[in-house]
Design a protein around this motif. Structure first.
Motif, mmCIF file in Angstrom:
data_model
loop_
_atom_site.group_PDB
_atom_site.id
_atom_site.type_symbol
_atom_site.label_atom_id
_atom_site.label_comp_id
_atom_site.label_asym_id
_atom_site.label_seq_id
_atom_site.Cartn_x
_atom_site.Cartn_y
_atom_site.Cartn_z
ATOM 1 N N VAL A 1 -77.112 -85.244 30.365
ATOM 2 C CA VAL A 1 -77.000 -86.085 29.168
ATOM 3 C C VAL A 1 -76.619 -87.513 29.555
ATOM 4 O O VAL A 1 -77.181 -88.487 29.048
ATOM 5 N N VAL B 1 -76.676 -81.530 23.136
ATOM 6 C CA VAL B 1 -75.780 -82.508 22.514
ATOM 7 C C VAL B 1 -75.722 -82.393 20.994
ATOM 8 O O VAL B 1 -74.940 -83.090 20.356
ATOM 9 N N ASN C 1 -74.626 -90.064 23.587
ATOM 10 C CA ASN C 1 -75.579 -89.121 24.167
ATOM 11 C C ASN C 1 -76.970 -89.695 23.987
ATOM 12 O O ASN C 1 -77.145 -90.715 23.323
ATOM 13 N N GLN C 2 -77.964 -89.044 24.549
ATOM 14 C CA GLN C 2 -79.303 -89.613 24.566
ATOM 15 C C GLN C 2 -80.028 -89.461 23.232
ATOM 16 O O GLN C 2 -81.055 -90.092 23.010
ATOM 17 N N ASN D 1 -77.336 -92.201 19.890
ATOM 18 C CA ASN D 1 -76.766 -93.232 20.736
ATOM 19 C C ASN D 1 -76.561 -94.489 19.905
ATOM 20 O O ASN D 1 -77.521 -95.107 19.449
ATOM 21 N N GLU E 1 -82.371 -80.730 26.132
ATOM 22 C CA GLU E 1 -81.282 -81.693 26.230
ATOM 23 C C GLU E 1 -80.812 -82.159 24.854
ATOM 24 O O GLU E 1 -79.652 -82.544 24.681
ATOM 25 N N GLN F 1 -69.451 -85.189 28.412
ATOM 26 C CA GLN F 1 -70.834 -84.758 28.297
ATOM 27 C C GLN F 1 -71.301 -84.130 29.620
ATOM 28 O O GLN F 1 -70.779 -84.442 30.692
ATOM 29 N N SER G 1 -78.665 -91.137 29.217
ATOM 30 C CA SER G 1 -78.082 -92.178 28.363
ATOM 31 C C SER G 1 -77.999 -93.529 29.074
ATOM 32 O O SER G 1 -78.120 -94.584 28.432
#
Length: 608
Positions: free
Chosen positions: A200, A541, A138-139, A142, A537, A196, A204
């Motif tokens: 997201v 996540v 995920n962003q 990561n 966001e 996801q 990423s």
């Protein structure tokens, strides 16, 4: 922050149980009892030391972060089924071993460590039913960006000796296995409906694409070569330069390109539209587990949502009072727009922003003795978030230093969008991330050599983030927030945490959309839209993590209010802060028990 939270309310009994007095023991029996207790305590501490060593061996990155370089050339495949199986087996083995000890023979810190350890292992094993391993990218968290940080030469991985360079070459060689396992897990997630959300994935993809370069010299991983120590022998410099060029172009770039292509071409089309956990299989139970682990309380999502709504309304009223104080003639939404658009509230350059936080660091440090008699030995640095991860990173964050002080803590400031870094946040953000917030608390904890390692280097989000948010409230007591706009910054920061309660539960429990969450935050704050989007966001996540701030703060503030009410003129804020900090991070229920026992002992001492 490091996060492993658990609910221990009503679990710990830190003093002996009451009841009928026992018959008087003979001196020999008393000695035997004391010896038995000492033996159990010694066995417990050996077990806990074994656990810590096993964790370092299983997670060499954690060892590197702690300054332990024995495993610095190792990089296990964290995403493989065998790694998960070994971790579960290790948890079960140590849980069984500790439960065979006589808990009743333990007292004080040993009893506390026993109960915390048992509950940590139990809750961790409970979480294995949820397939988080299917969501490795995920962003916010990561592994690709984190590995790039390691390889940049400006993070945890040391590059002081030739061996250090060879160590990281070995880690590069191990990276493909992790990357391929992550893709395999995501394919399994696609088959099981555990994927996801689309936003997201979209955020990423660029994080992997950033490391697909045409020349090794353009790679973040070239940083250690560009800054190679001058005293390296010429032949080693030549060898390492060639080795890094080959590793970057032959391993790093192809692997990052493979994940970029996989995310873009295969995973994105399979991404889900609903962003909350409720849209995943078993999602509501998964979210309830996350809430319990993150807050270390038994509060329900409904209770937390309502608390958030109440706090948002309260803080809005205080913001309106600031608007009146500064003589702004429009209403509160107009005041928000004024704060968003007037250039005097924003830095012109990243350097100006970084210097402002360094100046506040110099202002805060001399004020700390007013409120504390316990201090960390380690200092911290203010640094800019690296460009390759700035777009999707939080506005600020903290990375702990090493326990021996050889690497200082780092307060990272994100200068990607200076309109998301208003200058009225300087004082409160510095308090939160650095001192007396995260840097202060984490460094003190790491320096408590008497604690078992799993407590020195573990943590609970509600405690750590609750402390940092509570620390913000100390600003006026330290002589800060004299400027009404800096006080507004404090309110703005607390409002962010209050909105998180509403938005996190809204997304994952009540089924809010991403757009609904963004609109709510824009309507109730002066935050920049780019910052709001990044925040929402993040909550998508990291379910439940955003709840920990206000919940933890509330517990600590309520404990201080109790102490002030019970002790009256005898209340010493420095003694209170020592009680909160001196044993490291604790679940909220444990902290309540500990501080209330201290209050009772203080009252008894004064009465006597």
């Amino acid at each position: 922050m490091r996060t492993l939270a658990l609910s221990l309310s009503c679990l710990l009994l830190l003093t002996a149980c009451g009841g009928e007095p026992a018959p008087a023991a003979t001196p020999v029996a008393a000695e035997r009892t004391a010896a038995d207790q000492a033996a159990v305590a010694a066995e417990l501490n050996t077990l806990l030391a074994d656990w810590h060593e096993a964790e370092l061996e299983a997670n060499p990155i954690m060892a590197t972060a702690l300054g332990d370089l024995r495993y610095n050339d190792q990089l296990p495949d964290f995403f493989s089924a065998s790694f998960r199986e070994q971790a579960e087996a290790r948890e079960r083995d140590f849980l069984g071993r500790v439960q065979r000890l006589d808990r009743d023979a333990l007292a004080g810190q040993d009893r506390l460590s026993y109960d915390v350890f048992v509950s940590d292992r139990t809750l961790s094993l409970e979480g294995n039913r949820f397939p988080g391993w299917m969501l490795p990218v995920n962003q916010m968290n990561n592994y690709g960006s984190f590995f790039a940080q390691l390889g940049s030469g400006k993070s945890l991985q040391p590059f002081r000796e030739v061996k250090h360079y060879d160590d990281f070459l070995a880690r590069i060689a191990a990276f493909p296995a992790i990357n391929q396992s992550a893709m395999a897990n995501m394919r399994e997630g696609m088959a099981q409906g555990v994927v996801q959300p689309r936003p997201v994935v979209e955020k990423s993809i660029p994080q992997f694409a950033a490391h697909v370069v045409k020349r090794a010299e353009d790679s973040v991983f070239w940083g250690p070569i560009a800054s190679m120590p001058d005293d390296f022998p010429a032949d080693e410099r030549e060898r390492l330069t060639a080795a890094y060029r080959a590793a970057i172009m032959g391993t790093v770039v192809p692997e990052y390109a493979a994940m970029r292509d996989f995310l873009r071409d295969h995973y994105l089309p399979a991404a889900r539209e609903g962003v909350g956990m409720m849209h995943l299989p078993d999602g509501k139970d998964w979210y309830a587990y996350s809430v319990r682990t993150q807050t270390t309380t038994d509060l329900s999502p409904e209770e937390i949502h309502q608390f958030g709504l109440d706090e948002v309304a309260r803080i809005l009223a205080e913001m309106n009072a600031v608007r009146e104080q500064v003589g702004f003639e429009g209403d509160l939404p107009a005041f928000f727009r004024h704060l968003q658009t007037d250039d005097r509230f924003y830095f012109k350059t990243p350097e100006e922003a970084l210097q402002a936080y360094r100046d506040v660091q110099a202002k805060i440090n001399p004020a700390l003795p007013k409120l504390f008699d316990i201090f960390p030995k380690a200092d911290y640095e203010v640094r800019e978030v690296e460009a390759f991860r700035a777009e999707s990173s939080a506005g600020a964050s903290y990375m702990a230093g090493t326990p021996d002080g050889s690497r200082p803590g780092v307060f990272y400031l994100n200068t990607f969008n200076l309109r998301a870094q208003p200058n009225f946040l300087v004082e409160t953000l510095s308090i939160h991330e650095a001192s007396p917030g995260h840097h202060f608390q984490v460094s003190i904890q790491q320096e408590l050599e008497s604690l078992p390692a799993f407590r020195r280097f573990g943590g609970y989000t509600a405690y750590a983030e609750g402390w940092a948010l509570y620390a913000e409230s100390l600003g006026k007591e330290m002589g800060l927030f004299t400027d009404p706009y800096q006080w507004y910054g404090r309110l703005s920061d607390e409002q962010l945490r209050a909105m998180r309660l509403v938005v996190d539960t809204g997304l994952h429990y009540y089924g809010w959309s991403r757009e609904q969450a963004i609109d709510y935050m824009l309507q109730n704050s002066s935050m920049a839209e780019s910052d709001v989007v990044a925040e929402v966001e993040r909550y998508i996540v990291m379910p439940g993590q955003a709840l920990s701030y206000k919940i933890g703060q509330r517990v600590i503030r309520e404990l201080r209010d109790e102490a002030e009410a019970e002790l009256g003129e005898d209340f010493d804020v420095r003694a209170f802060h020592r009680q909160v900090l001196a044993d490291g991070a604790l679940p909220m229920g444990v902290l309540q028990t500990k501080v209330r026992e201290w209050i009772a002992s203080e009252k008894a001492a004064r009465a006597g």
